[in-house]
Structure formats: structure tokens, C-alpha cells
Design an enzyme around this catalytic site. Structure first.
Site, PDB file in Angstrom:
ATOM      1  N   CYS A   8       0.923  -1.048  -0.102  1.00 49.47           N
ATOM      2  CA  CYS A   8       0.096  -0.056   0.097  1.00 49.47           C
ATOM      3  C   CYS A   8       1.208   1.237   0.116  1.00 49.47           C
ATOM      4  O   CYS A   8       2.064   1.102  -0.216  1.00 49.47           O
ATOM      5  CB  CYS A   8      -0.900  -0.204   1.038  1.00 49.47           C
ATOM      6  N   ARG A  14      -3.193  -0.657   5.466  1.00 47.12           N
ATOM      7  CA  ARG A  14      -3.806  -1.589   4.770  1.00 47.12           C
ATOM      8  C   ARG A  14      -3.036  -2.850   4.448  1.00 47.12           C
ATOM      9  O   ARG A  14      -3.584  -4.041   4.711  1.00 47.12           O
ATOM     10  CB  ARG A  14      -4.338  -0.909   3.710  1.00 47.12           C
ATOM     11  N   ASP A 124      -9.333   3.561   1.573  1.00 49.68           N
ATOM     12  CA  ASP A 124      -7.972   4.020   2.177  1.00 49.68           C
ATOM     13  C   ASP A 124      -8.489   4.737   3.669  1.00 49.68           C
ATOM     14  O   ASP A 124      -9.187   5.792   3.548  1.00 49.68           O
ATOM     15  CB  ASP A 124      -7.187   4.911   1.507  1.00 49.68           C
TER      16      ASP A 124
END
Ligand code: 4NP
Length: 153
Positions: A8, A14, A124
């Protein structure tokens, strides 16, 4: 052994969530010896930082520990070292291709492809603040990924 690198932007939300969810799923399936999982960032901004506390809390609520993980940046030689490089959003994929010099072997994928949601992105949580939504997406992608790898074995 199948080697998987989750990627990421910052490697503090994440992709470490995906790394530790996937490790937990593989362990529960008695398959941890068959996989090596890690995670990395496309940016250098958070290199050396631990997992962001809200992401760590969501993992802990599900009994998953991510202690000791610190962010590291993706390198060109990760491309040959891993079998799969799994990004969370399309910006990640663009940056992964730039850092690795393309994807000649077709190893790069979006996580939600494995949840039957091709082209979709893991939202996100750095911007949305919704770590539960990220958890649900990541769990669903990792479960699909484990199922697809198991089917290949
Ligand atoms: P991640 O989240 O890519 O899921 O680790 C982010 C972490 C840091 C930043 C952006 C996203 N940042 O801009 O610093």
C-alpha cells in the site's frame, strides 16, 4: 512455498492488516508452512514506523497481533523475490509497476480481485477513518486469496 507481498502507500494501515490477516487465516487452515507473507510501502514517508494504532486495534479486536512490524519500502528486487505482489488500490499498482520496472510475469494484482470484485479498491482508512470497512474488505480479499491458492495446490 508461495511468497506474497502486500503493498500500500504507507505500509502502516492496509498492507500490514492484509499481511497479518493472511498469516492468521493460513495458520488457522494449518497452512502457515506453505506461505511467506510480508508487506511494504510504495512511499518512503512512513519507513520505520510501527502499524498505525487504529489498524493495530482492529487487528487486536480479532485476536491478531502485529507487534514488531515496521514499515519498509518496496524495492525493485522484491519483484523476483515474491510470487504475488498484491496492491490495495490502483495508485498502489501504478507505483508498484514504476518501482519494479513493470510486471512482465503478471504477478501484480489488486486484493479485491480475490473477493470477486475485480477493479475495486480497498478504501483508504487513512483518509476515511473507517478501519472497520478496511477490515471487512481485507478479510474478504484474503479469504478469497487463500481459497484460490489452496485450489491451485
Ligand atoms: P496505508 O495508509 O497506505 O494504508 O498505510 C496511509 C498511511 C500514510 C499515508 C497515507 C496512507 N500518508 O499520507 O502519510
Amino acid at each position: 512455498m508461495t511468497k506474497i507481498l502486500f503493498v500500500c502507500l504507507g505500509n502502516i494501515c492496509r498492507s500490514p492488516m492484509a499481511e497479518f490477516v493472511m498469516k492468521d487465516l493460513a495458520a488457522r487452515a494449518g497452512m502457515d508452512a506453505q506461505f511467506h507473507m510480508e508487506s511494504a510501502a510504495t512511499s518512503s514517508g512512513e519507513v520505520g514506523s510501527p502499524v498505525y494504532p487504529p489498524a493495530r486495534r482492529v487487528l487486536a479486536e480479532h485476536g491478531i497481533c502485529c507487534g514488531g512490524k515496521v514499515a519498509r519500502q518496496l524495492r525493485q528486487d522484491d519483484y523476483s523475490a515474491y510470487d504475488l505482489l498484491v496492491g490495495m488500490d490502483s495508485g498502489n499498482l501504478r507505483n508498484m509497476r514504476r518501482i519494479c520496472g513493470g510486471d512482465p510475469e503478471g504477478k501484480m494484482h489488486l486484493l479485491l480481485e480475490y473477493a470477486g470484485r475485480p477493479g475495486e479498491e480497498v478504501a483508504d482508512p487513512w483518509y476515511t477513518g473507517d478501519f472497520e470497512a478496511a477490515w471487512r474488505d481485507i478479510l474478504s480479499g484474503c479469504q478469497g486469496l487463500l481459497d484460490s491458492l489452496r485450489a491451485e495446490m
